[in-house]
Design an enzyme around this catalytic site. Structure first.
Site, PDB file in Angstrom:
ATOM      1  N   THR A  48      -1.579   1.565  -7.838  1.00 20.35           N
ATOM      2  CA  THR A  48      -1.798   0.155  -7.516  1.00 20.35           C
ATOM      3  C   THR A  48      -2.842  -0.460  -8.441  1.00 20.35           C
ATOM      4  OG1 THR A  48      -1.306   0.639  -5.200  1.00 20.35           O
ATOM      5  CG2 THR A  48      -2.403  -1.444  -5.663  1.00 20.35           C
ATOM      6  N   TYR A 111       6.059  -4.190   2.932  1.00 18.48           N
ATOM      7  CA  TYR A 111       6.778  -5.417   3.296  1.00 18.48           C
ATOM      8  C   TYR A 111       7.841  -5.227   4.368  1.00 18.48           C
ATOM      9  CZ  TYR A 111       8.882 -10.004   3.039  1.00 18.48           C
ATOM     10  OH  TYR A 111       9.345 -11.248   3.374  1.00 18.48           O
ATOM     11  N   TYR A 137       0.645   8.376   0.071  1.00 18.92           N
ATOM     12  CA  TYR A 137      -0.421   7.374  -0.065  1.00 18.92           C
ATOM     13  C   TYR A 137      -0.304   6.397   1.094  1.00 18.92           C
ATOM     14  CZ  TYR A 137      -3.245   3.660  -2.319  1.00 18.92           C
ATOM     15  OH  TYR A 137      -4.183   2.691  -2.620  1.00 18.92           O
ATOM     16  N   ARG A 142      -2.419  -2.857   2.214  1.00 19.72           N
ATOM     17  CA  ARG A 142      -1.481  -3.361   1.213  1.00 19.72           C
ATOM     18  C   ARG A 142      -0.032  -3.299   1.702  1.00 19.72           C
ATOM     19  NH1 ARG A 142      -2.941  -4.472  -3.988  1.00 19.72           N
ATOM     20  NH2 ARG A 142      -5.057  -3.924  -4.625  1.00 19.72           N
ATOM     21  N   LYS A 165      -3.333  10.721   0.148  1.00 12.45           N
ATOM     22  CA  LYS A 165      -4.446   9.821  -0.145  1.00 12.45           C
ATOM     23  C   LYS A 165      -4.543   8.875   1.042  1.00 12.45           C
ATOM     24  CE  LYS A 165      -5.950   6.110  -3.244  1.00 12.45           C
ATOM     25  NZ  LYS A 165      -5.606   5.238  -4.389  1.00 12.45           N
ATOM     26  N   ILE A 207      -9.369   9.736  -4.690  1.00 14.70           N
ATOM     27  CA  ILE A 207      -8.731   9.024  -5.795  1.00 14.70           C
ATOM     28  C   ILE A 207      -9.423   7.670  -5.826  1.00 14.70           C
ATOM     29  CG2 ILE A 207      -6.613   7.960  -6.636  1.00 14.70           C
ATOM     30  CD1 ILE A 207      -5.084  10.335  -5.454  1.00 14.70           C
TER      31      ILE A 207
END
Length: 289
Positions: A48, A111, A137, A142, A165, A207
């Protein structure tokens, strides 16, 4: 795949751009040298923070090729491959050259907000198709959906899913994963400021966005925490507390690119719909430095 490859500090690399907004390979080389000199443990490409939403497939391939040639196996490489169209992602995996890639980092679908069973099935298909290990992740801020601890723990039983993550910010959820996960499954902090406390209950590193700009200092903090020297690690953590929120104030990677410009690594340029850091943000970052 040894879990030690992904213990410590992974850098979520930015993608430097020229003023014409083409990929700046001179800046990218400077960034690679800067982070590797900072004793980081591995690099994350096309995540990202790399503005992967606005780089083309051709650019992604060129960036990966450039990084592989420059790094020459000195540290492991993790490649970001995620999306909310499962079949399209499987097609991308089928057409990707995985030589020199040690694992993929796959973000939960954004989304369309799938159910937990949908998330589970999505990642099973990814893991079955990927020729290299998969790191999940979870970043609900997000994606607008959370991978629950229960779903993570079910996915952890898959032989090709080696870690997560975790950037939910939900410490109780992270602790549940740490308590119940298989021994070989790796819990990785996806929130820089939560790295030290997460290591205290079982995470194996982070990360990091901050590690683009402060690779040596962040790596030292992580290594101190992994060695159980939490008082010293906390002292370094405290030095990041004021600056970290500014990196996200105008969205990531706007803030960290402003820092990298200040350090002479690469420009602060980003692609629309993001905008370069405002003068106000740059001034506040300067004061903190």
């Amino acid at each position: 795949m040894g879990r030690e490859k992904f213990t410590g500090t992974g850098v979520a690399l930015v993608t430097p751009f020229t003023k014409e907004l083409t990929v700046d390979y001179t800046g990218l080389q400077k960034l690679l040298d800067f982070t590797l000199d900072g004793n980081v443990n591995y690099l994350v490409v096309n995540g990202t923070t790399a503005e992967s939403a606005t780089t083309t497939e051709a650019e992604k391939a060129e960036i990966l090729s450039f990084i592989k040639k420059h790094v020459q196996g000195r540290v492991p490489l993790v490649y970001g491959l995620g999306g909310n169209n499962t079949q399209q992602l499987l097609d991308t995996i089928a057409s990707t050259d995985f030589e020199g890639i040690d694992a993929i980092l796959s973000v939960s679908p954004a989304y369309n907000k799938p159910s937990q069973l949908g998330i589970y099935q999505h990642f099973l298909h990814i893991a079955d198709a990927s020729p290299v290990p998969v790191i999940l992740y979870n970043v609900p801020g997000r994606t607008s959906s959370n991978i629950t601890a229960d779903t993570t723990l079910k996915l952890a039983l898959h032989d090709n899913i080696i870690g997560i993550k975790e950037a939910s910010g939900n410490m109780e959820q992270c602790m549940s994963i740490a308590k119940h996960k298989p021994e070989q499954f790796i819990l990785i902090s996806g929130d820089d400021l939560l790295t030290v406390p997460m290591i205290s209950f079982g995470a194996e590193g982070a990360i990091s966005v901050l590690a683009n700009a402060f690779p040596e200092k962040f790596s030292e903090m992580v290594q101190l925490a992994l060695a159980g020297n939490f008082k010293q690690a906390a002292s370094l953590l405290h030095s990041f507390i004021d600056i970290n929120p500014l990196l996200y104030e105008e969205s990531n990677p706007v803030g960290v690119k402003a820092l990298l410009e200040r350090f002479g690594i690469c420009s602060a340029n980003v692609r629309l719909p993001l905008l370069e850091a405002t003068s106000g943000l740059k001034n506040r970052l300067e004061k903190l430095l």
